[in-house]
Design an enzyme around this catalytic site. Structure first.
Site, short mmCIF file in Angstrom:
data_model
loop_
_atom_site.label_atom_id
_atom_site.label_comp_id
_atom_site.label_asym_id
_atom_site.label_seq_id
_atom_site.Cartn_x
_atom_site.Cartn_y
_atom_site.Cartn_z
N GLU A 89 0.85 -1.21 0.00
CA GLU A 89 0.00 0.00 0.00
C GLU A 89 0.88 1.24 0.00
OE1 GLU A 89 -1.90 3.52 1.53
OE2 GLU A 89 -0.30 2.42 2.53
N GLU A 90 2.03 1.14 0.66
CA GLU A 90 2.86 2.33 0.91
C GLU A 90 3.60 2.86 -0.31
OE1 GLU A 90 2.02 2.83 5.11
OE2 GLU A 90 2.66 4.06 3.41
ZN LIG Z 1 -1.07 2.65 5.96
#
Ligand SMILES: [Zn+2]
Length: 485
Positions: free
Chosen positions: A347-348
């Site tokens: 996600e990052e």
């Molecule tokens: Zn996060």
């Protein structure tokens, strides 16, 4: 979380307004009510939701899973062996609970941190033969300085407009520090996510904006609210130059010194961009008894940054989703629709996990009855941000009523699909999607820092989050009717 400006503002700015909007008086015609039934939820379902909530508040399962992800496995940056090992661990644990778990391949970026040091080597008022240490960290996608570092003058700007005003002539060959401040007052007033979304654009865009003007490196003031002299890392758009974040205190120091005269810095950042790696989303199902083809997702992201151990971002989200499934199994509940736990990868650093899922499951998306994500920490949950057909809110009144007991009965409609970075692709495809909203007062004190560690999570608050995730997740998987899309 690496969302930038628009979605976060939408997500939280409405928070204050809408509490008066949704009064719960559904226009939707409720059928004849049996004892204990609520607005279309049979009494048995209301009872099941309450038992899930009670069991969650008494359980330390989420807390133990989070301790394992953070203390036993550690930081889980995209492409790292820990991230893949964590995926294998989560899949095995969900299999142990009786879920059908699999690892779904995702190609992820693999950026690794190197040496990161900086000192001021000349500045007004300097004591002879001395330097001043600067506390900083490299941002994701940062390029490297030469191994021995580089020495250059530092120019401080407060925003993109000031940078543009200085132009190429005064920027070329310099290190540019963007001194945009995270609005602590706004955060203290409960709008920490709005404060974050305002400042984070400098973290993501500084290098990309300054590089064309000849900047040889960029630094930003850390996007966070604490005064612990901690640098906050995070995603930055690749721009071919070194990109870092200094602690807020160091930004103040450099700003003061440059206001008095020229300042030169010796900057050494030696990260590497390795070839993309193969990693995995964890996807695990409790098959539906009546409609196994209909799917409700409960999720968080498994990757983290590497300075801390990713407890509040976002080990908590994964632990809460795992706990919701564990509770359904513990109470031997049989959802009509399939309940699916997803631990998203990456996600990052770009969202390749959620993009891969949306692509691989394209043919099933019409059958996704709901998608829930927790990625705003582990503080006391207040409710959900909902990217749904507005008519759907009335259907969920019984859920709010149950969650009101643990202070999480709030639900706000969001026009913006960005209720969660990883469910956003599903929300954009019309899947009713929900982001768990937590009290974010302390979140940005530790977010993306070395202090994002297990001790920052309160066991009871984490259990409250598991209750919220389990109650909404099971309700979506067991309620008689599908939510309108
Ligand atoms: Zn996060």
């Amino acid at each position: 979380m690496n969302f930038v400006r628009k979605s976060l503002t939408a997500r939280y700015a409405v928070l204050l307004l809408s509490s008066c909007l949704w009064t719960g008086s559904a226009a939707w015609a409720a059928p004849q009510k049996e004892e204990g039934a609520r607005e279309g939820f049979p009494a048995t379902l209301v009872t099941e939701l309450k038992s899930l909530q009670r069991a969650a508040l008494e359980s330390d399962y989420a807390y133990k899973q989070l301790r394992h992800l953070t203390n036993n496995i550690g930081p889980r940056i995209s492409g790292s062996p820990q991230a893949t090992f964590a995926a294998e661990y989560v899949a095995a644990e969900l299999r142990r609970l009786g879920l059908e778990a699999r690892l779904e391949k995702v190609t992820v970026p693999h950026w690794v941190r190197g040496v990161e040091t900086a000192e001021l080597v000349s500045y007004p008022g300097q004591a002879p033969q001395t330097t001043q240490k600067i506390v900083l960290t490299a941002l994701g996608n940062s390029s490297a300085t030469p191994p021995g570092g580089l020495i250059a003058e530092v120019v401080v700007v407060n925003n993109f407009e000031e940078l543009a005003a200085l132009g190429k002539e005064r920027i070329a060959g310099k290190i540019v520090l963007f001194n945009e401040k995270f609005d602590r007052k706004m955060a203290a007033q409960g709008q920490s996510f709005v404060a974050y979304s305002t400042a984070v654009v400098y973290r993501t865009e500084a290098a990309k904006v300054a590089a064309p003007l000849g900047a040889i490196a960029t630094l930003v003031r850390s996007v966070g609210g604490a005064d612990f002299r901690l640098p906050h890392t995070g995603y930055s758009t690749p721009a071919g130059i070194p990109a870092g974040a200094v602690a807020a205190e160091d930004a103040d120091l450099i700003a003061q010194l440059t206001s008095e005269g020229p300042v030169r810095m010796h900057l050494t950042l030696t990260p590497q961009k390795l070839p993309d790696a193969t990693s995995y989303n964890v996807v695990a199902d409790i098959k539906g008894s009546e409609h196994p083809e209909q799917i409700v997702i409960m999720s968080g992201h498994l990757d983290s940054w590497d300075l801390g151990t990713g407890a509040i971002d976002d080990g908590a989200g994964v632990a809460v989703a795992m706990a919701a499934a564990q509770l359904v199994q513990q109470l031997h509940l049989k959802p009509r629709r399939t309940l699916r736990v997803v631990a998203w990868m990456d996600e990052e650093q770009g969202g390749s996990g959620s993009k891969a899922y949306a692509e691989d499951h394209k043919s099933e998306i019409a059958n996704h009855a709901g998608a829930i994500e927790s990625d705003s920490g582990a503080g006391h949950p207040i409710g959900f941000s909902a990217s749904v057909n507005p008519k759907a809110l009335a259907f969920l009144a019984p859920v709010r009523a149950v969650l009101e007991d643990s202070g999480a009965g709030y639900m706000q409609h969001s026009e913006d699909p960005g209720v969660g970075a990883d469910v956003a692709p599903l929300a954009r495809a019309g899947v009713p999607s929900f982001g768990l909203l937590q009290d974010g007062h302390r979140y940005f004190n530790y977010h993306h820092t070395a202090a994002d560690t297990f001790d920052k999570v309160d066991a009871h608050e984490l259990a409250e989050n598991a209750a919220a995730m389990a109650v909404l997740g099971y309700a979506l998987a067991a309620m008689p009717e599908l939510l309108p899309r």
